[in-house]
Motif scaffolding. Structure first.
Motif, mmCIF file in Angstrom:
data_model
loop_
_atom_site.group_PDB
_atom_site.id
_atom_site.type_symbol
_atom_site.label_atom_id
_atom_site.label_comp_id
_atom_site.label_asym_id
_atom_site.label_seq_id
_atom_site.Cartn_x
_atom_site.Cartn_y
_atom_site.Cartn_z
ATOM 1 N N LYS A 42 10.514 11.428 -2.785
ATOM 2 C CA LYS A 42 10.493 12.268 -4.098
ATOM 3 C C LYS A 42 10.518 14.118 -3.530
ATOM 4 C CE LYS A 42 7.514 10.164 -6.556
ATOM 5 N NZ LYS A 42 6.722 9.822 -7.942
ATOM 6 N N ALA B 19 0.788 -1.137 -0.006
ATOM 7 C CA ALA B 19 0.147 -0.131 0.160
ATOM 8 C C ALA B 19 0.987 1.218 0.064
ATOM 9 C CB ALA B 19 -0.921 -0.064 1.224
ATOM 10 N N ARG B 20 0.613 2.392 -0.859
ATOM 11 C CA ARG B 20 1.297 3.340 -1.071
ATOM 12 C C ARG B 20 0.859 4.473 -0.018
ATOM 13 N NH1 ARG B 20 0.103 5.263 -6.893
ATOM 14 N NH2 ARG B 20 -2.068 5.785 -5.880
ATOM 15 N N GLU B 21 1.665 5.410 0.495
ATOM 16 C CA GLU B 21 1.062 6.560 1.420
ATOM 17 C C GLU B 21 1.101 7.659 0.511
ATOM 18 O OE1 GLU B 21 3.624 6.652 4.745
ATOM 19 O OE2 GLU B 21 3.237 4.588 5.351
ATOM 20 N N LEU C 187 10.430 5.011 -8.812
ATOM 21 C CA LEU C 187 9.966 5.142 -10.231
ATOM 22 C C LEU C 187 9.939 3.928 -11.272
ATOM 23 C CD1 LEU C 187 12.045 8.512 -11.288
ATOM 24 C CD2 LEU C 187 9.624 8.080 -10.596
ATOM 25 N N GLU D 40 9.282 -0.336 -10.254
ATOM 26 C CA GLU D 40 8.999 -1.410 -9.145
ATOM 27 C C GLU D 40 10.554 -2.110 -8.980
ATOM 28 O OE1 GLU D 40 5.140 -3.649 -8.981
ATOM 29 O OE2 GLU D 40 4.566 -2.106 -10.296
ATOM 30 N N THR D 41 10.636 -2.460 -7.584
ATOM 31 C CA THR D 41 11.664 -3.516 -7.133
ATOM 32 C C THR D 41 11.268 -4.928 -7.459
ATOM 33 O OG1 THR D 41 11.234 -3.466 -4.893
ATOM 34 C CG2 THR D 41 12.714 -1.930 -5.549
ATOM 35 N N ARG E 286 1.539 8.991 -10.481
ATOM 36 C CA ARG E 286 1.144 8.984 -11.944
ATOM 37 C C ARG E 286 -0.384 9.407 -12.026
ATOM 38 N NH1 ARG E 286 4.682 4.247 -14.756
ATOM 39 N NH2 ARG E 286 6.412 4.462 -13.587
ATOM 40 N N VAL F 86 9.314 2.397 -2.044
ATOM 41 C CA VAL F 86 8.140 1.800 -2.725
ATOM 42 C C VAL F 86 6.699 2.004 -1.880
ATOM 43 C CG1 VAL F 86 7.156 -0.584 -2.970
ATOM 44 C CG2 VAL F 86 9.439 -0.073 -3.067
ATOM 45 N N ARG F 87 6.799 2.472 -0.732
ATOM 46 C CA ARG F 87 5.388 2.714 -0.119
ATOM 47 C C ARG F 87 5.562 4.179 0.353
ATOM 48 N NH1 ARG F 87 4.451 1.633 4.641
ATOM 49 N NH2 ARG F 87 6.536 1.420 5.490
ATOM 50 N N GLN F 88 6.419 4.891 0.387
ATOM 51 C CA GLN F 88 6.194 6.295 0.691
ATOM 52 C C GLN F 88 7.203 7.092 -0.494
ATOM 53 O OE1 GLN F 88 8.459 5.205 4.130
ATOM 54 N NE2 GLN F 88 6.928 6.326 5.321
ATOM 55 N N PRO F 89 6.939 6.909 -1.838
ATOM 56 C CA PRO F 89 7.535 7.504 -2.621
ATOM 57 C C PRO F 89 7.245 9.261 -2.829
ATOM 58 C CG PRO F 89 5.632 6.685 -3.690
ATOM 59 C CD PRO F 89 5.709 6.007 -2.305
ATOM 60 N N LEU F 90 6.247 9.665 -2.170
ATOM 61 C CA LEU F 90 6.212 11.007 -2.024
ATOM 62 C C LEU F 90 6.922 11.687 -1.080
ATOM 63 C CD1 LEU F 90 2.297 11.662 -2.270
ATOM 64 C CD2 LEU F 90 3.777 11.547 -4.202
ATOM 65 N N SER G 222 9.765 12.659 -10.990
ATOM 66 C CA SER G 222 10.626 12.560 -9.739
ATOM 67 C C SER G 222 10.110 13.804 -8.650
ATOM 68 C CB SER G 222 12.113 12.618 -10.028
ATOM 69 O OG SER G 222 12.401 14.118 -10.573
ATOM 70 N N GLN G 223 9.291 14.448 -8.921
ATOM 71 C CA GLN G 223 8.668 15.418 -8.008
ATOM 72 C C GLN G 223 7.473 14.640 -7.269
ATOM 73 O OE1 GLN G 223 10.526 17.801 -7.993
ATOM 74 N NE2 GLN G 223 11.440 17.554 -10.144
ATOM 75 N N PRO G 224 7.356 15.208 -5.840
ATOM 76 C CA PRO G 224 6.386 14.656 -5.288
ATOM 77 C C PRO G 224 4.949 14.546 -5.898
ATOM 78 C CG PRO G 224 6.796 16.452 -4.118
ATOM 79 C CD PRO G 224 7.740 16.345 -5.375
#
Ligand SMILES: Nc1ncnc2c1ncn2[C@@H]1O[C@H](COP(=O)(O)OP(=O)(O)OP(=O)(O)O)[C@@H](O)[C@H]1O
Ligand SMILES: [Mg+2]
Lengths: 322, 312
Positions: free
Chosen positions: B77, A6-8, B54, B56-57, A119, B70-74, A114-116
Motif C-alpha cells: 500500500k 502472519a502479517r508484517e 483490502l 482476503e483471498t 485497520r 496478504v502478508r505484507q500489505p503495508l 489503501s494507505q499504509p
C-alpha cells in the motif's frame, strides 16, 4: 480455505496521524460545542447550589472541596457527580456513534485503508482520539468547578483533596472510555449512523432505567424462601450488588463515593467485622480509599477493553466496499 | 527482477458458494495501461481489492511489486495508489488538508509533503481550489483529487476503479489525459471501466471478465482477431457502380456487405486497399472514401457476450 498468514509491519503504523486527525476534528466540530454546552448547563446547576450551601457552613477540617462534587442540594435533588454519571455516557456516545460508519458513508474508508495502515491503527486511533477529547472536556469542567470553589469558598483545597479530585477525574475518563467503546462498537456493527446512535442510547437507557428494576426482579428470583441468618442476608445482598455492578454507572458511582467521600469504609453491605475498631465518620486515608475502589476501577477498564476488542474483531472482518 | 509489477496466479474469491473471482491469472507490466472490462458483478472490483490486500483471498497467490498483499500489505500500500469507485474525501476539510492527512499516513516529512501536495494539485488543475472545502467539489473534481493523491504518493502502480463513471465527456477526456500522464511517469495503471471506446483509446491491453473468469486478454487487435475472426475490415464509400459485385472479384476479399446508402463494409484476409481503389476506379466508379477500420472494442465486447449468452 487458507489460514490468514502472519502479517508484517507494526499494527500501530499510522496511529499517530489518525489520532491527531480525530482529536482535532472533534475539538473543532459543532457537535463538541453542543456537548460542552450540555455538560456545563447540567453541571453548573448542582455545583452552584452546592456552593451556596457550603458557603454558609465552613468547617476547616472537612473535605469541603470534595463536598462540592458530592453534595446533593435540596433544590436540585442531584449532585454534580450523579449528573456526570449520566451525562458522561451521553457525551461519549455523541463522540463515538458515527466514528466508523461515517467513513463508510462518506466513502473514505477504502481510500484511507489503501494507505499504509492496518485497520488496528484506524480503530485504535479513533478510540484514543475520542477519549482524549472526552478527557479535555472533563478536565476543563473539573478546573471550572475547582476555580468556582476557590473563588466562592475563599479557601484553597488541601493536597489530599486535590489528589482525590484528580483520581476522580481519571475514573471519570475511564467511565467515559467504556461508553465510547460501546458507541464505537455500534458504529462498526451498523452502517447507518442513526441506527448505531439509537442502539447506543438504548443501552444507556437500559442501564439507567431498566436495569435497576430488572436486577431487583432477578434478585427476588434468587432469594431463598426465608432468610434465617445474617449470612443468608449478606449473600443475597451481594448477589444483588453483583447484578447492579454489571452496569458501568454503578461502578462509577461506587468509585466516586470511595474517592470523594473519604469516610466511606465499604462499598458492599457493611459487616459487623468491618465495623469493629472503626470510628464512624472518620475519614479513611487516601491509599486505603484507593484500595477500596480498585475493583471498581479495574472493572471499568476491563469492560472498556472487552467492548473495544469486540469492535476490533468485527471491524477486521468487515468488507471495505460501501 | 521481472518486468511485471503485478502477478496473480489462480486468484480466487469465494462469497459463500459463489465464485466471485474464479482462479484467474493476471500479469500487469511496468508502465502499461491495463483495462479491466466486464458487465456489472463480473468480479472486477473484487479482483482489485484482493490485489491491494483490502479483502482476503480465498486462494491463489498475488505478488505486487514483489510483495505479497496478504502478508505484507503495508509495503504494497506504500507503493500502490488506489482510486476507489465513487471516491470520498472528508467534506469538512480542504483539498490540501485531505492530501495532507494522506501524506501524514504515508509518513512523508512535512516540508516535502507541502511541496508534493501543491505539485500534484497543479498536475490535475486543482491548484486554484486547493483551499476550498471538498464539500463544494463536483464529482469530476473529486475524481481528479483522487488522481492527485496518487501523484503525490509517487505510486509505482495506480489502480483506478471506474475512474470515469459519472463524468461528463469533457471531464472524462481530461481524466484520461491525466491517466496518460501517469503512464508518462512510468506508472503502471490498472483501470476498470464500462466506457469501451474510452478504454480502447487509452489501454495498451485489456482483460474481459465474465462471471469471475477472464474470458479474453490481450491488445484490442488480438481480442478482435479472436472474437471477430482474423481479417482487415475496410469501409468503402463509392458511387456509379455496383460496388459489391465489383469488389467480390478482388483477390483476398472475403465479404462485402452494404452498411448504408453508398457505404460498404469489406472484409479481407490482407490489406487490400490498393487493389480495391484500383478496381473501383478502373470500373468507372467514383471512390469517395476508403478507410481502414480499426477493430472496435465495443464490437468485440458486444459480440463476445452475445455468443456467451447463446452458448449458455
Ligand atoms: N460482500 C459480498 N458478499 C457477497 N457477495 C459479494 C460481496 N461483494 C461482492 N459480491 C459479489 O461478487 C461478485 C463480483 O462483484 P464485483 O463488485 O467484483 O463486480 P464488478 O465487476 O466490480 O461489478 P461493477 O461493474 O458493478 O462494479 C458479484 O456477483 C457480487 O454479487
Ligand atoms: Mg466494481
Amino acid at each position: 480455505m487458507q489460514r490468514k498468514a502472519a502479517r508484517e509491519g507494526s499494527p500501530f503504523t499510522g496511529l499517530g496521524p489518525v489520532f491527531m486527525k480525530e482529536f482535532s476534528d472533534h475539538l473543532s466540530s459543532a457537535r463538541m460545542m453542543v456537548l460542552m454546552l450540555f455538560v456545563i448547563v447540567f453541571g453548573a446547576f448542582p455545583v452552584a447550589t452546592s456552593l451556596q450551601t457550603l458557603r454558609s457552613a465552613v468547617d476547616p477540617n472537612s473535605f469541603i472541596f470534595l463536598r462540592i462534587f458530592t453534595l446533593e442540594p435540596e433544590q436540585v435533588g442531584i449532585s454534580f457527580t450523579a449528573a456526570l454519571n449520566f451525562i458522561i455516557p451521553l457525551m461519549a456516545i455523541g463522540l463515538g456513534f458515527d466514528s466508523v460508519n461515517s467513513e463508510f458513508n462518506r466513502r473514505t474508508l477504502s481510500r484511507v485503508l489503501s494507505q499504509p495502515i492496518y485497520r488496528d491503527a484506524l480503530l485504535l486511533g479513533k478510540f484514543l482520539g475520542g477519549l482524549a477529547t472526552l478527557a479535555v472536556a472533563l478536565v476543563a469542567l473539573w478546573l471550572i468547578v475547582l476555580g468556582a470553589g476557590l473563588i466562592l469558598l475563599g479557601v484553597p483545597p488541601r493536597g489530599v483533596e486535590v489528589a482525590r479530585g484528580l483520581s476522580f477525574l481519571l475514573v471519570a475518563i475511564a467511565y467515559g472510555g467504556v461508553w465510547l467503546a460501546i458507541a464505537i462498537l455500534f458504529s462498526v456493527i451498523f452502517r447507518s449512523t442513526a441506527t448505531s446512535a439509537l442502539c447506543a442510547l438504548g443501552v444507556w437507557l437500559f442501564f439507567f432505567i431498566l436495569w435497576p428494576q430488572l436486577a431487583g426482579a432477578l434478585l427476588v428470583g434468587f432469594a431463598p424462601s426465608e432468610i434465617r441468618t445474617v449470612d443468608d442476608y449478606v449473600a443475597l445482598q451481594s448477589v444483588g450488588l453483583g447484578l447492579m455492578r454489571l452496569s458501568p454507572g454503578t461502578l462509577f458511582s461506587e468509585a466516586v463515593l470511595g474517592l470523594l467521600a473519604p469516610e466511606t469504609r465499604t462499598l458492599g453491605p457493611m459487616l459487623p467485622s468491618q465495623m469493629r475498631g472503626a470510628i464512624m465518620g472518620a475519614p479513611l486515608p487516601f491509599d486505603q480509599s484507593l484500595l477500596l475502589i480498585w475493583p471498581q476501577v479495574t472493572g471499568l477498564i476491563a469492560g472498556m477493553i472487552v467492548v473495544f476488542a469486540a469492535a476490533y474483531v468485527i471491524f477486521q472482518r468487515e468488507e471495505v466496499r460501501a | 527482477m521481472s518486468d511485471n509489477v503485478i502477478e496473480a496466479r489462480g486468484l480466487l474469491k469465494l462469497y459463500g458458494a459463489q465464485r466471485a473471482v474464479n482462479a484467474i491469472d493476471l500479469d500487469i507490466r511496468r508502465g502499461e495501461i491495463f483495462g479491466l472490462l466486464g458487465p456489472n458483478g463480473a468480479g472486477k472490483t473484487t479482483t482489485i481489492l484482493m490485489l491491494l490486500g483490502l479483502t482476503e483471498t480465498s486462494g491463489g497467490s498475488v505478488s505486487v511489486l514483489g510483495f505479497d498483499p496478504v502478508r505484507q500489505p503495508l509495503e504494497v500500500k506504500r507503493r500502490v495508489g488506489y482510486l476507489p469507485d465513487a471516491v470520498g474525501f472528508y467534506d469538512h476539510l480542504t483539498a490540501r488538508e485531505n492530501l495532507a492527512y494522506t501524506a501524514r499516513l504515508l509518513d512523508i516529512p512535512r516540508r516535502e509533503a507541502t511541496e508534493r501536495i501543491m505539485e500534484s494539485l497543479k498536475s490535475v488543475n486543482l491548484d486554484d481550489v486547493a483551499d476550498k472545502r471538498v464539500a463544494t467539489f463536483s464529482r469530476g473534481m473529486r475524481q481528479r483529487l483522487g488522481i492527485a493523491e496518487i501523484v503525490m504518493k509517487k505510486a509505482e502502480v495506480a489502480i483506478l476503479d471506474e475512474p470515469t463513471s459519472g463524468l461528463d465527456p469533457h471531464a472524462t477526456f481530461e481524466l484520461l489525459e491525466m491517466i496518460r500522464g501517469l503512464k508518462r511517469l512510468n506508472v503502471a495503471v490498472l483501470l476498470s471501466s464500462h466506457l469501451l471506446d474510452r478504454v480502447q483509446s487509452v489501454c495498451d491491453r485489456v482483460a474481459l471478465f465474465n462471471k469471475g473468469d477472464i474470458a479474453l486478454m490481450g491488445t484490442v487487435v488480438e481480442l478482435a482477431n479472436q472474437v471477430l475472426g482474423a481479417g482487415h475490415p475496410l469501409q468503402v464509400e463509392a458511387s456509379g457502380i455496383d460496388v459489391a459485385a465489383t469488389l467480390r472479384g478482388v483477390e483476398g476479399v472475403q465479404r462485402v456487405t452494404e452498411e448504408g446508402a453508398g457505404t460498404w463494409r469489406v472484409v479481407a484476409d490482407r490489406d487490400v486497399r490498393a487493389a480495391v481503389a484500383q478496381r473501383i476506379v478502373s470500373s468507372g466508379g467514383s471512390l469517395t472514401r476508403l478507410a481502414d477500420l480499426q477493430p472496435s472494442l465495443e464490437e468485440v465486447y458486444t459480440r463476445y457476450f452475445q455468443e456467451a449468452r447463446h452458448a449458455a
